[in-house]
Design a protein around this motif. Structure first.
Motif, mmCIF file in Angstrom:
data_model
loop_
_atom_site.group_PDB
_atom_site.id
_atom_site.type_symbol
_atom_site.label_atom_id
_atom_site.label_comp_id
_atom_site.label_asym_id
_atom_site.label_seq_id
_atom_site.Cartn_x
_atom_site.Cartn_y
_atom_site.Cartn_z
ATOM 1 N N GLN A 55 0.831 -1.206 0.000
ATOM 2 C CA GLN A 55 0.000 0.000 0.000
ATOM 3 C C GLN A 55 0.867 1.259 0.000
ATOM 4 N N GLN A 56 1.890 1.263 0.846
ATOM 5 C CA GLN A 56 2.785 2.418 0.945
ATOM 6 C C GLN A 56 3.515 2.650 -0.372
ATOM 7 N N ALA A 57 3.943 1.588 -1.023
ATOM 8 C CA ALA A 57 4.652 1.715 -2.293
ATOM 9 C C ALA A 57 3.747 2.313 -3.369
ATOM 10 N N PHE A 58 2.475 1.930 -3.383
ATOM 11 C CA PHE A 58 1.547 2.498 -4.362
ATOM 12 C C PHE A 58 1.402 4.006 -4.152
ATOM 13 N N VAL A 59 1.346 4.422 -2.902
ATOM 14 C CA VAL A 59 1.239 5.851 -2.611
ATOM 15 C C VAL A 59 2.512 6.569 -3.062
ATOM 16 N N GLU A 60 3.654 6.059 -2.650
ATOM 17 C CA GLU A 60 4.926 6.731 -2.926
ATOM 18 C C GLU A 60 5.293 6.745 -4.405
ATOM 19 N N ALA A 61 4.912 5.710 -5.133
ATOM 20 C CA ALA A 61 5.258 5.629 -6.554
ATOM 21 C C ALA A 61 4.288 6.416 -7.435
ATOM 22 N N GLY A 62 3.248 6.947 -6.841
ATOM 23 C CA GLY A 62 2.266 7.688 -7.619
ATOM 24 C C GLY A 62 1.364 6.788 -8.436
ATOM 25 N N ALA A 63 1.173 5.555 -7.987
ATOM 26 C CA ALA A 63 0.352 4.588 -8.713
ATOM 27 C C ALA A 63 -1.127 4.740 -8.381
ATOM 28 N N VAL A 64 -1.448 5.692 -7.521
ATOM 29 C CA VAL A 64 -2.830 5.946 -7.141
ATOM 30 C C VAL A 64 -3.283 7.212 -7.846
ATOM 31 N N GLN A 65 -4.245 7.081 -8.713
ATOM 32 C CA GLN A 65 -4.777 8.283 -9.357
ATOM 33 C C GLN A 65 -6.237 8.425 -8.954
ATOM 34 N N CYS A 66 -7.159 7.961 -9.755
ATOM 35 C CA CYS A 66 -8.558 8.092 -9.326
ATOM 36 C C CYS A 66 -8.847 7.151 -8.163
ATOM 37 N N GLY A 67 -8.077 6.072 -8.052
ATOM 38 C CA GLY A 67 -8.201 5.160 -6.920
ATOM 39 C C GLY A 67 -9.175 4.019 -7.110
ATOM 40 N N PHE A 68 -9.884 3.988 -8.213
ATOM 41 C CA PHE A 68 -10.901 2.958 -8.379
ATOM 42 C C PHE A 68 -10.288 1.571 -8.527
ATOM 43 N N CYS A 69 -9.217 1.454 -9.269
ATOM 44 C CA CYS A 69 -8.579 0.151 -9.476
ATOM 45 C C CYS A 69 -7.586 -0.197 -8.377
ATOM 46 N N THR A 70 -7.182 0.792 -7.615
ATOM 47 C CA THR A 70 -6.085 0.626 -6.666
ATOM 48 C C THR A 70 -6.275 -0.516 -5.680
ATOM 49 N N PRO A 71 -7.427 -0.659 -5.016
ATOM 50 C CA PRO A 71 -7.551 -1.767 -4.059
ATOM 51 C C PRO A 71 -7.312 -3.133 -4.696
ATOM 52 N N GLY A 72 -7.861 -3.342 -5.884
ATOM 53 C CA GLY A 72 -7.657 -4.620 -6.557
ATOM 54 C C GLY A 72 -6.214 -4.835 -6.955
ATOM 55 N N LEU A 73 -5.571 -3.785 -7.450
ATOM 56 C CA LEU A 73 -4.156 -3.883 -7.806
ATOM 57 C C LEU A 73 -3.286 -4.149 -6.582
ATOM 58 N N VAL A 74 -3.611 -3.519 -5.470
ATOM 59 C CA VAL A 74 -2.841 -3.721 -4.231
ATOM 60 C C VAL A 74 -2.972 -5.167 -3.759
ATOM 61 N N VAL A 75 -4.187 -5.692 -3.746
ATOM 62 C CA VAL A 75 -4.387 -7.068 -3.290
ATOM 63 C C VAL A 75 -3.706 -8.039 -4.261
ATOM 64 N N ALA A 76 -3.822 -7.807 -5.564
ATOM 65 C CA ALA A 76 -3.174 -8.682 -6.538
ATOM 66 C C ALA A 76 -1.653 -8.613 -6.416
ATOM 67 N N THR A 77 -1.119 -7.420 -6.153
ATOM 68 C CA THR A 77 0.322 -7.275 -5.949
ATOM 69 C C THR A 77 0.759 -8.010 -4.693
ATOM 70 N N HIS A 78 -0.008 -7.882 -3.639
ATOM 71 C CA HIS A 78 0.287 -8.603 -2.398
ATOM 72 C C HIS A 78 0.346 -10.105 -2.674
ATOM 73 N N ASP A 79 -0.634 -10.602 -3.414
ATOM 74 C CA ASP A 79 -0.670 -12.019 -3.748
ATOM 75 C C ASP A 79 0.574 -12.421 -4.541
ATOM 76 N N LEU A 80 0.933 -11.626 -5.533
ATOM 77 C CA LEU A 80 2.129 -11.910 -6.325
ATOM 78 C C LEU A 80 3.369 -11.980 -5.447
ATOM 79 N N LEU A 81 3.560 -10.986 -4.589
ATOM 80 C CA LEU A 81 4.786 -10.918 -3.783
ATOM 81 C C LEU A 81 4.836 -11.983 -2.702
ATOM 82 N N GLU A 82 3.690 -12.497 -2.303
ATOM 83 C CA GLU A 82 3.677 -13.639 -1.376
ATOM 84 C C GLU A 82 4.178 -14.894 -2.095
#
Length: 156
Positions: free
Chosen positions: A87-114
């Motif tokens: 979550q912090q990386a998405f904020v810092e990298a500027g990957a959050v814009q309108c925010g609609f896709c962000t929760p799904g991308l964050v959870v999918a990224t978490h899954d990938l990195l696990e």
């Protein structure tokens, strides 16, 4: 019907109609608006959550299928008032814009990195292929995944 499950580590229950989706129950009955209701067809990934440890589109899961299940939403990734490194990386990298896709991308990224702590760009693209974003152009999303992977690799 009544559904009892564990959501973000807490026992929860809700009265649901048999045809309701898990997404609807999470958002409207349990007050967890993180997973977004976008396509309702499992095509965009905005409603991605964990169901018993498996990444799913909550819009495609019937509420009754969550009986006795363990569910983790984007809200459940943060702990003790601190954002998860993804979550912090998405904020810092500027990957959050309108925010609609962000929760799904964050959870999918978490899954990938696990599963893959040091993914290649090809692995990142493959893991996030089911998540659509209309704002970022994806480069900032890739930056966020790389940043999260880097930070999580040094965590105990």
């Amino acid at each position: 019907m009544r559904v009892t499950c564990t959501v973000n580590g807490e026992p929860r229950d809700a009265d649901v109609w048999e045809g309701e989706s898990l997404l609807y129950v999470l958002r409207e009955r349990l007050g967890l608006p993180g997973a977004k209701n976008a396509c309702e067809q499992g095509e965009c990934g905005s409603c991605s959550v964990y169901l018993d440890g498996t990444l799913v589109c909550a819009c495609l899961v019937l509420a009754g299928q969550a009986e006795g299940a363990e569910i983790v939403t984007v809200e459940g990734l943060a702990a003790g008032g601190e954002l998860h490194p993804v979550q912090q990386a998405f904020v810092e990298a500027g990957a959050v814009q309108c925010g609609f896709c962000t929760p799904g991308l964050v959870v999918a990224t978490h899954d990938l990195l696990e599963r893959e702590p040091r993914p290649s760009d090809a692995q990142i693209r493959e893991a996030l292929a089911g998540n659509l974003c209309r704002c970022t152009g994806y480069e900032k999303v890739l930056d966020a995944v790389r940043l999260a992977a880097e930070r999580m690799a040094v965590l105990p």
